[in-house]
Design a protein around this motif. Structure first.
Motif, PDB file in Angstrom:
ATOM      1  N   ALA A  17       0.834  -1.209   0.000  1.00  0.00           N
ATOM      2  CA  ALA A  17       0.000   0.000   0.000  1.00  0.00           C
ATOM      3  C   ALA A  17       0.863   1.250   0.000  1.00  0.00           C
ATOM      4  N   SER A  38       0.453  -0.075  -8.702  1.00  0.00           N
ATOM      5  CA  SER A  38      -0.973   0.244  -8.760  1.00  0.00           C
ATOM      6  C   SER A  38      -1.650  -0.582  -9.849  1.00  0.00           C
ATOM      7  N   ARG A 301      -4.955  -5.308  -4.469  1.00  0.00           N
ATOM      8  CA  ARG A 301      -5.494  -4.605  -3.300  1.00  0.00           C
ATOM      9  C   ARG A 301      -5.588  -3.099  -3.522  1.00  0.00           C
ATOM     10  N   ASP A 302      -5.479  -2.675  -4.749  1.00  0.00           N
ATOM     11  CA  ASP A 302      -5.670  -1.268  -5.069  1.00  0.00           C
ATOM     12  C   ASP A 302      -7.160  -0.946  -4.932  1.00  0.00           C
ATOM     13  N   PRO A 303      -7.525   0.029  -4.095  1.00  0.00           N
ATOM     14  CA  PRO A 303      -8.950   0.352  -3.944  1.00  0.00           C
ATOM     15  C   PRO A 303      -9.599   0.850  -5.229  1.00  0.00           C
ATOM     16  N   GLN A 304      -8.784   1.267  -6.200  1.00  0.00           N
ATOM     17  CA  GLN A 304      -9.343   1.644  -7.495  1.00  0.00           C
ATOM     18  C   GLN A 304      -9.805   0.422  -8.284  1.00  0.00           C
ATOM     19  N   ASN A 306     -10.636  -2.799  -6.510  1.00  0.00           N
ATOM     20  CA  ASN A 306     -11.608  -3.503  -5.673  1.00  0.00           C
ATOM     21  C   ASN A 306     -11.905  -2.664  -4.428  1.00  0.00           C
ATOM     22  N   PRO A 307     -13.141  -2.237  -4.226  1.00  0.00           N
ATOM     23  CA  PRO A 307     -13.491  -1.541  -2.981  1.00  0.00           C
ATOM     24  C   PRO A 307     -13.249  -2.444  -1.776  1.00  0.00           C
ATOM     25  N   GLN A 308     -12.928  -1.831  -0.642  1.00  0.00           N
ATOM     26  CA  GLN A 308     -12.605  -2.581   0.583  1.00  0.00           C
ATOM     27  C   GLN A 308     -11.602  -3.697   0.272  1.00  0.00           C
ATOM     28  N   PRO A 309     -10.473  -3.352  -0.298  1.00  0.00           N
ATOM     29  CA  PRO A 309      -9.578  -4.387  -0.842  1.00  0.00           C
ATOM     30  C   PRO A 309      -8.943  -5.284   0.202  1.00  0.00           C
ATOM     31  N   ASP A 310      -8.858  -4.833   1.464  1.00  0.00           N
ATOM     32  CA  ASP A 310      -8.184  -5.635   2.487  1.00  0.00           C
ATOM     33  C   ASP A 310      -9.125  -6.566   3.234  1.00  0.00           C
ATOM     34  N   ARG A 316     -17.870 -11.022  -2.878  1.00  0.00           N
ATOM     35  CA  ARG A 316     -17.387  -9.751  -3.432  1.00  0.00           C
ATOM     36  C   ARG A 316     -17.979  -9.528  -4.830  1.00  0.00           C
TER      37      ARG A 316
END
Length: 382
Positions: A17, A38, A301-304, A306-310, A316
């Motif tokens: 991150a 990214s 795990r880029d929030p762009q 996937n939302p809520q990536p962690d 999902r």
């Protein structure tokens, strides 16, 4: 932590991150690599025509170029670009897509009783040997030589690692020779395996040695990548008692677990691309010989993307992932890999001695693969 040691760190994802806060490609002086972290940059690198899977001056690693393992490596579709990649892929991908999930479950169920009884050995063989045995069986090998084929595959994959010792490389050459002989003998018989028949038909007009190399490649792909996918799914279960209970109550949801684990904790954390001509990419000017480390696990795990990536979310919506690559080098066996891993995890799930608080793990040393190795915890640590 650095981009290479992150692969086997207990939790590399906060570090990834931090890398994503840098715009575009970032140069890492310590490793001499450009870093793509990214989702946008990873997608751009994987799609760029000047970013290839091997350096132009070294299509086969020098350490194996003169031996049998190097000859196989040179013909693998995933280690080539252009016609040497497109033609084998066009033969293999449709054939793999016709394998049914129920066939995979039946094969895993038949092989599982033959695994060792000790928990750590049973988990190891379920990770590493079962997927190879399933693929070998699908290709038409009889049951009797499946453990031997899995052992030869384990020896061969050492040639794919830059950290292998001279002894491991020598064993890889021997394994490549033996695997080639066994596949040649299988091909000389009347094909009885529907999968092998489809692949052979797709390779019509291509050299026989290219066919054999890519059949070996199917076994090697089923080895460590499947071991990592199975293992990381088991880690998710071992780390969450509620998730274990949920899936034991509804084992048909194991497929959803595998789909999410391959995104959130992928077995292949990074791959490399080698620049073969001057180009501008993600705001950076690259020259021939530059190397880009493509951080697939970071991009997932880029929030762009996937939302809520962690968060591990079985349900999902619109899950997106780079774990199986993208574009021309996207893995043609993605559905097969997920199907085998789901069958193995589903078969292990009811066994509390294998998936319970008495099991711990470390990670196999690697520069790109995240593969847990399980062990039974001492009584005092349970």
């Amino acid at each position: 932590m650095d981009p290479l040691t992150a692969v086997t760190h207990a939790d590399p994802y906060p570090y990834y991150a931090s890398l994503r806060t840098r715009a575009g490609l970032a140069f890492d002086p310590a490793s001499g690599l450009w870093l793509a972290s990214s989702a946008e940059t990873v997608a751009a690198v994987l799609a760029h025509p000047q970013c290839r899977v091997r350096p132009a001056h070294e299509p086969v690693p020098r350490a194996i170029a003169e031996g049998a393992a190097g000859q196989v490596f040179a013909r693998l579709m995933r280690m080539n670009d252009g016609e040497r990649q497109r033609c084998p892929r066009a033969a293999v991908e449709p054939a793999l897509g016709q394998v049914h999930a129920e066939d995979l479950r039946q094969r895993v169920s038949a092989l599982l009783p033959g695994l060792p009884s000790a928990a750590s050995a049973r988990l190891h063989d379920a990770q590493f040997l079962l997927p190879v045995a399933v693929v070998a069986g699908l290709l038409g090998f009889p049951d009797q030589p499946l453990p031997a084929l899995a052992g030869l595959t384990a020896d061969f994959v050492a040639c794919l690692s830059p950290t292998s010792s001279p002894a491991q490389l020598a064993a890889a050459h021997g394994a490549a020779e033996q695997l080639a002989v066994r596949f040649a003998a299988l091909l000389d018989q009347a094909p009885v395996s529907p999968l092998l028949q489809r692949i052979v038909s797709g390779f019509a007009g291509q050299p026989r040695d290219r066919l054999i190399a890519n059949l070996i490649g199917l076994l090697s792909q089923a080895f460590e990548a499947s071991a990592g996918l199975i293992g990381n799914s088991l880690c998710a279960l071992l780390g969450d008692s509620r998730l274990r209970a949920q899936l034991r109550a509804a084992p048909e949801r194991v497929d959803l677990l595998l789909a999410e684990v391959q995104r959130i904790d992928p077995p292949v954390q990074n791959t490399r691309r080698f620049v073969v001509a001057p180009c501008t990419l993600a705001g950076a000017t690259l020259a021939p010989g530059d190397v880009v480390l493509v951080l697939l696990a970071s991009a997932n795990r880029d929030p762009q993307l996937n939302p809520q990536p962690d968060r591990l979310l079985l349900e999902r919506p619109e899950r997106r992932s780079f774990s199986f690559g993208s574009g021309r080098h996207q893995c043609p066996g993605q559905a097969l890999a997920l199907g085998i891993a789901s069958a193995v995890v589903g078969a292990l799930l009811p066994h509390t001695d294998l998936i319970g608080p008495n099991v711990g793990w470390t990670y196999k040393p690697s520069l790109n693969g995240r593969i847990p190795l399980f062990h039974t915890l001492p009584e005092t640590r349970r």
